[in-house]
Write an enzyme that holds these catalytic residues in place. Structure first.
Site, PDB file in Angstrom:
ATOM      1  N   HIS A  98      -7.055 -12.124  -4.464  1.00 51.38           N
ATOM      2  CA  HIS A  98      -8.377 -11.746  -4.826  1.00 51.38           C
ATOM      3  C   HIS A  98      -9.473 -12.277  -4.048  1.00 51.38           C
ATOM      4  O   HIS A  98     -10.617 -12.085  -4.339  1.00 51.38           O
ATOM      5  CB  HIS A  98      -8.489 -12.203  -6.265  1.00 51.38           C
ATOM      6  CG  HIS A  98      -9.326 -11.163  -7.251  1.00 51.38           C
ATOM      7  ND1 HIS A  98      -8.967 -11.010  -8.624  1.00 51.38           N
ATOM      8  CD2 HIS A  98     -10.131 -10.194  -6.741  1.00 51.38           C
ATOM      9  CE1 HIS A  98      -9.835  -9.889  -9.177  1.00 51.38           C
ATOM     10  NE2 HIS A  98     -10.611  -9.414  -8.005  1.00 51.38           N
ATOM     11  N   ASP A 125      -8.964  -8.342 -14.850  1.00 55.91           N
ATOM     12  CA  ASP A 125      -7.968  -9.304 -14.504  1.00 55.91           C
ATOM     13  C   ASP A 125      -7.636 -10.202 -15.791  1.00 55.91           C
ATOM     14  O   ASP A 125      -8.204 -10.239 -16.762  1.00 55.91           O
ATOM     15  CB  ASP A 125      -8.893 -10.180 -13.769  1.00 55.91           C
ATOM     16  CG  ASP A 125      -8.366 -11.050 -12.908  1.00 55.91           C
ATOM     17  OD1 ASP A 125      -7.387 -11.845 -13.179  1.00 55.91           O
ATOM     18  OD2 ASP A 125      -8.687 -11.425 -11.543  1.00 55.91           O
ATOM     19  N   ASP A 129     -11.223 -16.137 -12.750  1.00 54.76           N
ATOM     20  CA  ASP A 129     -11.493 -16.446 -11.139  1.00 54.76           C
ATOM     21  C   ASP A 129     -12.891 -17.026 -11.184  1.00 54.76           C
ATOM     22  O   ASP A 129     -13.830 -16.649 -10.359  1.00 54.76           O
ATOM     23  CB  ASP A 129     -11.370 -15.264 -10.524  1.00 54.76           C
ATOM     24  CG  ASP A 129      -9.992 -14.377 -10.200  1.00 54.76           C
ATOM     25  OD1 ASP A 129      -8.943 -15.180 -10.823  1.00 54.76           O
ATOM     26  OD2 ASP A 129      -9.849 -13.429  -9.877  1.00 54.76           O
ATOM     27  N   HIS A 142      -8.472 -17.819  -4.778  1.00 52.96           N
ATOM     28  CA  HIS A 142      -8.661 -16.586  -5.513  1.00 52.96           C
ATOM     29  C   HIS A 142      -8.951 -17.109  -6.882  1.00 52.96           C
ATOM     30  O   HIS A 142      -9.268 -15.890  -7.607  1.00 52.96           O
ATOM     31  CB  HIS A 142      -7.231 -15.762  -5.516  1.00 52.96           C
ATOM     32  CG  HIS A 142      -6.062 -16.485  -6.218  1.00 52.96           C
ATOM     33  ND1 HIS A 142      -4.964 -15.668  -6.463  1.00 52.96           N
ATOM     34  CD2 HIS A 142      -5.849 -17.608  -6.538  1.00 52.96           C
ATOM     35  CE1 HIS A 142      -4.091 -16.420  -7.099  1.00 52.96           C
ATOM     36  NE2 HIS A 142      -4.587 -17.781  -7.281  1.00 52.96           N
ATOM     37  N   ASP A 229      -7.673  -6.379 -10.510  1.00 50.60           N
ATOM     38  CA  ASP A 229      -6.333  -7.502 -10.165  1.00 50.60           C
ATOM     39  C   ASP A 229      -5.295  -6.968 -11.013  1.00 50.60           C
ATOM     40  O   ASP A 229      -5.200  -6.845 -12.111  1.00 50.60           O
ATOM     41  CB  ASP A 229      -6.937  -8.858 -10.509  1.00 50.60           C
ATOM     42  CG  ASP A 229      -5.713  -9.874 -10.060  1.00 50.60           C
ATOM     43  OD1 ASP A 229      -4.602  -9.655 -10.185  1.00 50.60           O
ATOM     44  OD2 ASP A 229      -6.202 -10.916 -10.031  1.00 50.60           O
ATOM     45  N   ASP A 231      -2.722  -8.154 -11.928  1.00 56.29           N
ATOM     46  CA  ASP A 231      -2.145  -9.001 -12.696  1.00 56.29           C
ATOM     47  C   ASP A 231      -2.811  -8.683 -14.370  1.00 56.29           C
ATOM     48  O   ASP A 231      -2.257  -9.230 -15.200  1.00 56.29           O
ATOM     49  CB  ASP A 231      -2.076 -10.376 -12.568  1.00 56.29           C
ATOM     50  CG  ASP A 231      -3.713 -11.254 -12.550  1.00 56.29           C
ATOM     51  OD1 ASP A 231      -4.471 -10.684 -13.218  1.00 56.29           O
ATOM     52  OD2 ASP A 231      -3.702 -12.156 -11.724  1.00 56.29           O
ATOM     53  N   GLU A 274      -3.966  -8.186  -5.305  1.00 58.65           N
ATOM     54  CA  GLU A 274      -2.575  -8.899  -5.798  1.00 58.65           C
ATOM     55  C   GLU A 274      -1.292  -8.121  -5.996  1.00 58.65           C
ATOM     56  O   GLU A 274      -0.726  -8.170  -6.844  1.00 58.65           O
ATOM     57  CB  GLU A 274      -3.347  -9.740  -7.006  1.00 58.65           C
ATOM     58  CG  GLU A 274      -4.328 -10.727  -6.963  1.00 58.65           C
ATOM     59  CD  GLU A 274      -4.027 -12.000  -6.357  1.00 58.65           C
ATOM     60  OE1 GLU A 274      -2.791 -12.289  -6.208  1.00 58.65           O
ATOM     61  OE2 GLU A 274      -5.027 -12.856  -6.255  1.00 58.65           O
TER      62      GLU A 274
HETATM   63 MN   LIG Z   1      -8.031 -12.273  -9.935  1.00 54.52          MN
END
Ligand SMILES: [Mn+2]
Length: 302
Positions: A98, A125, A129, A142, A229, A231, A274
């Protein structure tokens, strides 16, 4: 529309290596075809910056690991993204971890400022972050990229591409958040970002959150950058990501969110980050990433 794919094979920002292979996984997953099918002209633009390999590089400061190569790569990316925006093209950045957002947000911020437009950021996300070197438990950049884009943290990152902050945190909207470090949560509250956490999604239901997100940008932004992202997704749908966290978005929710953003008509740039093929199963995470990009750029089922 002209879509410029900017590949960023960079994994210096994360502890788990392998997201440097993300761009090629998304290429193999057919991201170009998916976008051309819906009428876009797609070019792979700007050679990825020449970067040393993480395994052979020196991490440097343990609170901001690999700062020098990240800042160099993201400065190069920012120039490419701003070029694309000023040519009226849509820059689609493929990570990488990221930290590549430092480059795209710097460019989006600079271009919006020149155009007198208010830049909003949709940050999809599991994480915030939003650490600084002082609050970061890992020193991985990141985890600091959005804070730096909002003007907090290391001057080398805050002043990347152009001096000063690139994004007004009051125009940042998170969706799918479910893991924040204590220091970063405090910083997010102070900065005034808006968060639709997973709990909020479960409490209100996804359609209500979608409406709230649309309203957020309608009121506060003329341009939107989408930073996605992988994730944020439940690992059931996206196992190939650096920090998989249970209880995430479903594939359907994420696709719908992208469709909703496409309907807003004000998304000017995006990144998908990611994707880590080393951890993936049969490239399914990259395939989903390509589908998300197509929805964000206007694909409709019916
Ligand atoms: Mn991220």
């Amino acid at each position: 529309m002209d879509v410029r794919i900017l590949e960023m094979p960079l994994d210096f920002g994360a502890s788990r290596h392998g997201s440097d292979m993300g761009p090629s996984a998304m290429r193999l997953a057919g991201i170009r075809d998916a976008l051309e099918r819906i009428g876009h002209r797609v070019t792979r633009h700007g050679a990825p910056p020449d970067m040393p390999t993480q395994e052979y590089a020196d991490p440097g400061d343990p609170h901001a690991k690999y700062l020098a190569p990240i800042a160099a790569a993201c400065s190069a990316l920012a120039r490419e993204v701003e070029d694309a925006l000023s040519a009226g093209a849509f820059p689609l950045v493929l990570g990488g971890d990221h930290s590549v957002a430092l480059g795209s947000l710097a460019a989006a911020g600079a271009a919006a400022k020149k155009a007198g437009a208010r830049l909003g950021v949709l940050y999809v996300d599991a994480h915030g972050d939003f650490n600084t070197p002082e609050t970061s438990p890992t020193g991985n950049i990141h985890g600091q990229c959005l804070a730096a884009s909002c003007g907090l943290g290391l001057p080398q990152l805050v002043d990347l591409h152009e001096p000063g902050r690139k994004v007004d945190p009051e125009r940042v909207c998170f969706v799918g958040t479910r893991d924040l470090d204590p220091g970063e949560r405090d910083a997010m509250r102070r900065a005034g970002v808006t968060v639709f956490s997973m709990s909020e999604i479960d409490r209100r239901g996804f359609p209500a959150v979608l409406r709230a997100v649309s309203e957020f940008f309608r009121e506060r932004a003329d341009w939107v950058h989408v930073s996605f992202d992988m994730d944020v997704l439940d690992p059931m749908f996206a196992p190939g990501t650096g920090i998989p966290l249970p209880a995430g978005l479903t594939n359907r929710e994420a696709l719908l969110l992208m469709e909703e953003m496409a309907d807003s008509g004000i998304v000017k740039s995006a990144e998908i980050v990611e994707v880590n093929p080393v951890l993936d199963v049969r490239n399914q995470t990259a395939v989903l990433a390509a589908a998300l990009a197509a929805r964000l750029l206007g694909e409709k089922i019916w």
